[in-house]
Motif scaffolding. Sequence first.
Motif, PDB file in Angstrom:
ATOM      1  N   LEU A   1      -1.506  13.083 -55.967  1.00 47.72           N
ATOM      2  CA  LEU A   1      -2.241  12.375 -54.778  1.00 47.72           C
ATOM      3  C   LEU A   1      -1.188  11.841 -53.818  1.00 47.72           C
ATOM      4  CD1 LEU A   1      -4.734  11.101 -53.452  1.00 47.72           C
ATOM      5  CD2 LEU A   1      -4.268   9.151 -55.042  1.00 47.72           C
ATOM      6  N   SER A   2      -1.605  12.139 -52.463  1.00 51.47           N
ATOM      7  CA  SER A   2      -0.670  11.932 -51.410  1.00 51.47           C
ATOM      8  C   SER A   2      -1.546  10.682 -50.566  1.00 51.47           C
ATOM      9  CB  SER A   2      -0.137  13.016 -50.675  1.00 51.47           C
ATOM     10  OG  SER A   2       0.792  12.593 -49.505  1.00 51.47           O
ATOM     11  N   LEU A   3      -1.238   9.719 -50.288  1.00 57.69           N
ATOM     12  CA  LEU A   3      -1.803   8.791 -49.403  1.00 57.69           C
ATOM     13  C   LEU A   3      -0.723   8.505 -48.169  1.00 57.69           C
ATOM     14  CD1 LEU A   3      -3.409   6.293 -51.901  1.00 57.69           C
ATOM     15  CD2 LEU A   3      -4.608   7.779 -50.480  1.00 57.69           C
ATOM     16  N   ALA A   4       0.248   9.219 -48.135  1.00 59.64           N
ATOM     17  CA  ALA A   4       1.396   8.845 -47.057  1.00 59.64           C
ATOM     18  C   ALA A   4       0.878   8.731 -45.688  1.00 59.64           C
ATOM     19  CB  ALA A   4       2.327   9.828 -47.239  1.00 59.64           C
ATOM     20  N   THR A   5       1.428   7.769 -44.986  1.00 59.82           N
ATOM     21  CA  THR A   5       1.297   7.575 -43.422  1.00 59.82           C
ATOM     22  C   THR A   5      -0.090   7.375 -42.989  1.00 59.82           C
ATOM     23  OG1 THR A   5       3.068   9.454 -43.363  1.00 59.82           O
ATOM     24  CG2 THR A   5       2.211   8.595 -41.447  1.00 59.82           C
ATOM     25  N   ASN A   6      -0.746   6.711 -43.666  1.00 57.36           N
ATOM     26  CA  ASN A   6      -2.049   6.127 -43.329  1.00 57.36           C
ATOM     27  C   ASN A   6      -2.050   4.551 -42.891  1.00 57.36           C
ATOM     28  OD1 ASN A   6      -4.676   8.124 -43.581  1.00 57.36           O
ATOM     29  ND2 ASN A   6      -3.441   8.535 -45.072  1.00 57.36           N
ATOM     30  N   PRO A   7      -2.654   4.051 -42.029  1.00 54.38           N
ATOM     31  CA  PRO A   7      -2.755   2.519 -41.632  1.00 54.38           C
ATOM     32  C   PRO A   7      -3.404   1.766 -42.900  1.00 54.38           C
ATOM     33  CG  PRO A   7      -4.372   3.789 -40.449  1.00 54.38           C
ATOM     34  CD  PRO A   7      -3.502   4.602 -41.093  1.00 54.38           C
ATOM     35  N   LEU A   8      -3.062   1.749 -44.045  1.00 57.95           N
ATOM     36  CA  LEU A   8      -3.800   1.204 -45.113  1.00 57.95           C
ATOM     37  C   LEU A   8      -3.464  -0.316 -45.167  1.00 57.95           C
ATOM     38  CD1 LEU A   8      -3.400   3.788 -48.019  1.00 57.95           C
ATOM     39  CD2 LEU A   8      -5.196   3.500 -46.555  1.00 57.95           C
ATOM     40  N   GLY A   9      -4.200  -0.801 -45.802  1.00 60.19           N
ATOM     41  CA  GLY A   9      -3.810  -2.238 -45.834  1.00 60.19           C
ATOM     42  C   GLY A   9      -3.491  -2.624 -47.464  1.00 60.19           C
ATOM     43  N   GLU A  10      -3.752  -3.551 -47.988  1.00 59.76           N
ATOM     44  CA  GLU A  10      -3.112  -3.860 -49.372  1.00 59.76           C
ATOM     45  C   GLU A  10      -3.354  -3.134 -50.328  1.00 59.76           C
ATOM     46  OE1 GLU A  10      -3.307  -7.451 -52.553  1.00 59.76           O
ATOM     47  OE2 GLU A  10      -4.413  -7.694 -50.654  1.00 59.76           O
ATOM     48  N   LEU A  11      -2.776  -2.576 -51.399  1.00 64.35           N
ATOM     49  CA  LEU A  11      -3.073  -1.615 -52.512  1.00 64.35           C
ATOM     50  C   LEU A  11      -3.549  -2.477 -53.649  1.00 64.35           C
ATOM     51  CD1 LEU A  11      -0.202   1.021 -52.102  1.00 64.35           C
ATOM     52  CD2 LEU A  11      -2.347   1.208 -51.114  1.00 64.35           C
ATOM     53  N   ARG A  12      -4.606  -2.188 -53.970  1.00 62.21           N
ATOM     54  CA  ARG A  12      -5.287  -2.918 -55.077  1.00 62.21           C
ATOM     55  C   ARG A  12      -5.253  -2.009 -56.449  1.00 62.21           C
ATOM     56  NH1 ARG A  12      -8.767  -4.141 -50.955  1.00 62.21           N
ATOM     57  NH2 ARG A  12     -10.220  -2.679 -51.683  1.00 62.21           N
ATOM     58  N   MET A  13      -5.000  -2.558 -57.361  1.00 60.03           N
ATOM     59  CA  MET A  13      -5.011  -1.567 -58.629  1.00 60.03           C
ATOM     60  C   MET A  13      -6.471  -1.241 -58.957  1.00 60.03           C
ATOM     61  SD  MET A  13      -2.608  -4.126 -61.161  1.00 60.03           S
ATOM     62  CE  MET A  13      -2.741  -2.835 -62.687  1.00 60.03           C
ATOM     63  N   ASP A  14      -7.334  -1.989 -58.517  1.00 60.29           N
ATOM     64  CA  ASP A  14      -8.940  -1.454 -58.942  1.00 60.29           C
ATOM     65  C   ASP A  14      -9.104  -0.102 -58.164  1.00 60.29           C
ATOM     66  OD1 ASP A  14      -9.195  -3.865 -60.237  1.00 60.29           O
ATOM     67  OD2 ASP A  14     -10.136  -5.259 -58.705  1.00 60.29           O
ATOM     68  N   ASP A  15      -8.443   0.106 -56.995  1.00 61.48           N
ATOM     69  CA  ASP A  15      -8.862   1.210 -56.304  1.00 61.48           C
ATOM     70  C   ASP A  15      -8.046   2.521 -57.047  1.00 61.48           C
ATOM     71  OD1 ASP A  15      -9.955  -0.011 -54.224  1.00 61.48           O
ATOM     72  OD2 ASP A  15      -8.074  -0.470 -53.176  1.00 61.48           O
ATOM     73  N   PHE A  16      -7.355   2.280 -58.224  1.00 55.66           N
ATOM     74  CA  PHE A  16      -6.851   3.588 -58.863  1.00 55.66           C
ATOM     75  C   PHE A  16      -7.154   3.710 -60.278  1.00 55.66           C
ATOM     76  CE2 PHE A  16      -3.964   2.057 -55.166  1.00 55.66           C
ATOM     77  CZ  PHE A  16      -4.159   3.559 -54.625  1.00 55.66           C
ATOM     78  N   GLN A  17      -7.996   2.722 -60.724  1.00 56.70           N
ATOM     79  CA  GLN A  17      -8.305   2.739 -62.045  1.00 56.70           C
ATOM     80  C   GLN A  17      -8.829   3.940 -62.599  1.00 56.70           C
ATOM     81  OE1 GLN A  17      -8.084   0.064 -64.120  1.00 56.70           O
ATOM     82  NE2 GLN A  17      -7.093  -0.800 -62.462  1.00 56.70           N
ATOM     83  N   LYS A  18      -9.341   4.935 -61.925  1.00 55.65           N
ATOM     84  CA  LYS A  18      -9.989   6.177 -62.538  1.00 55.65           C
ATOM     85  C   LYS A  18      -8.714   7.685 -62.695  1.00 55.65           C
ATOM     86  CE  LYS A  18     -14.054   5.252 -62.749  1.00 55.65           C
ATOM     87  NZ  LYS A  18     -15.151   5.105 -64.092  1.00 55.65           N
ATOM     88  N   LEU A  19      -7.485   6.883 -61.957  1.00 55.69           N
ATOM     89  CA  LEU A  19      -6.586   8.043 -61.855  1.00 55.69           C
ATOM     90  C   LEU A  19      -5.559   7.785 -62.786  1.00 55.69           C
ATOM     91  CD1 LEU A  19      -5.986   7.732 -57.947  1.00 55.69           C
ATOM     92  CD2 LEU A  19      -7.694   9.465 -59.260  1.00 55.69           C
TER      93      LEU A  19
END
Length: 708
Positions: free
Chosen positions: A241-259
Amino acid sequence: MLPYFLLLFLPMGLVLSSDCPVDCACHVQDSIFCNQRRSSTVPRVPTTTQNLYIFENGIDTLSQDDFKGLGELEMLDLSQNELTEIPDDVFEMLSKLKNLDLSSNQITHISKGSFSGLVQLERLYLHANRIQSIHLEAFEGLEMLLELKLQGNQLSSLPSLHFPRLLLLDVSHNNIPTLGPSDLQTPHLEALKISSLGLTSVDEDLIASLGNLHELDISTNQLTEVPQALKQNSLKGLIKLSLATNPLGELRMDDFQKLTALQDLDLSGLNLQGFPESFFKTFPRLVQLTAAENPFNCLCPLAWFPVWLREKGVDLGRPEETRCHFPLVNAGKKLSALEHKDFGCPPSTTVRIGSPIGSTPVPQIPTTSPETTHTNAIPPPYPPSEGTVSSKTDSYGLPPHPPVSPSSTSGEYEPHICPPNICLNGGTCNFDPLGQLSCLCPSGTFGLYCENVDEVPEPPKSSTTEVSIVVPVVPIELDAISSRQVTSTSILVDLHRFIETRPHIRGIRLTYRNLSGPDRRPIILSVPASYPEYTLRGLRPNCTYSVCASPLGERVNSRSNSSVETGWCTEARTAGVPLTSLEPRVETQSPLTYTLIPALAALALVLGLAVVAGTIICVRKKRQAKSGIELELGPADSDPMELEGIKVGLENGGNGTLSHKQPETDLCHTPQAPPSSLQNGALDYEVPLMQGHCPSNNNLTSLKPSYF
């Protein structure tokens, strides 16, 4: 003698020097290389040619006459030429063509008949052109397509892509702001690359329809938060998975629980200042992490990170671009190269002044090294971003005082709040009467930030043991090729070192074989030298594959398995799946069933005759006993029919039924070698080409290997 030698070489498919076009090379069997030929037309080649490479030739037009008689052609590389269009039906005669590379040309439009007749095409590369539009029916008839590359064009929309077998789709670096499930009807897709499209969201229904996705690249878009689509159950098998170079806000662990199956994660350029220590517990299988171009705060809360990288064996991608931004003492240093003490955490073995570890403004207590206390004032720290431990001088209205950190947790000293842990090695932050910040350093330390330590170095035993451990490990990482990522149907081959040690090669000949199946014939692919990583796709689950590499164009021994003799090989085993398809096993068992039924029928017929013959004999004996013939006349000569019945009964019933046919029955049940062949190591035993146990992907038309 010369004609005899020529006759020996002709059946092997070698191109004679007289048939080889001018300025081309014909050293490889059935292959012709015409790179940098500097001609505007396609060269004339023998009709037996299977692989034709005419890249970087200056070709600007194509016609049907260019490919007349090339019905055996399977690979056509027309990349890096000057083509502006693809005439209709120009490839119509190439019915066996599987790989077509038209990348790095100047094509602006794809018409309806551009690819007509290519019914066997598996890989189509159109990237790095100037394509602005594609006809809605341009890809009709390409039912066998496995890979489609359209990145680096000027597309604003896509036709509906209906490819039931497609495994790889790359449409990156176009201007396609939305993608929905109706655009991609590709249920078996393994890799989707949609970076640099201007996406503001990722359609959840689209991701839900891709249940076989292993790789997802959504970097360099306009995503302001981690997409909710990443919470889909369909991504439980996602590995890269690549999320690079996006204006993302805070990274939360809940967003990645399925991965939980993720092995490769790219978080570059996200304006990250650090990670919580528990963040990576979500990814227990992580082996590759890229976090370059982030303004990291290399303070005590991040001291665990380099240690975690080493202990877990996680490879940090682009380490030269992964550096500290704050504090000034660590600014510009590589994050992975820092030791625990470099983060400003006080050593546990040294007794410090009775003050907490945090940044507290201790007033003048010059009990330790007064000369080191009065150092030059520390300049105000520059914030790496708006959210770092830093200051906005104008926001507090206190001109005499130094910058104040809004993120500091100690609220009772608001006029003189120090940035957390700016003083290293247990030093304490202090303000002079003018409001200039300085550090009070404990004994044994000195410097602007107390960064220098006079302590005795660690015992030499530990350092020597570390050296002795590291030395034997270094040669292991010098393999020319290796496999870094494995799924149930694909293997990622790492070719970085192979390319680094051979900077002038024109390409890579990649050969792989299925070592788990009976068909171990090698499959040969051609890979450009600009691809340091290459994914073999469409493999069989739970099988071991041998992968070898050699420079493209190098003469290969036709009796050997391609580049096996070179030694640049690696082995990888594909992962298993819970439920495998039973079709191959049914097909392999059907011939056994057809052989077994006639054998059982013949056996039943013989047993039936034996029973009838025995019944006749018993009836006759009873009649003779009643009439007393045996007592009066003595034993009579046996009737010929009676003797024949007794013989049949003995052969079929008394002495074991059909002992001479038993081996045939056993062979029908289990395909094992006969005893005679087993004594010779089973070298003379012929195994059927098609078997149910891990057949080679040569025998499965639905899954094919990757080309680039």
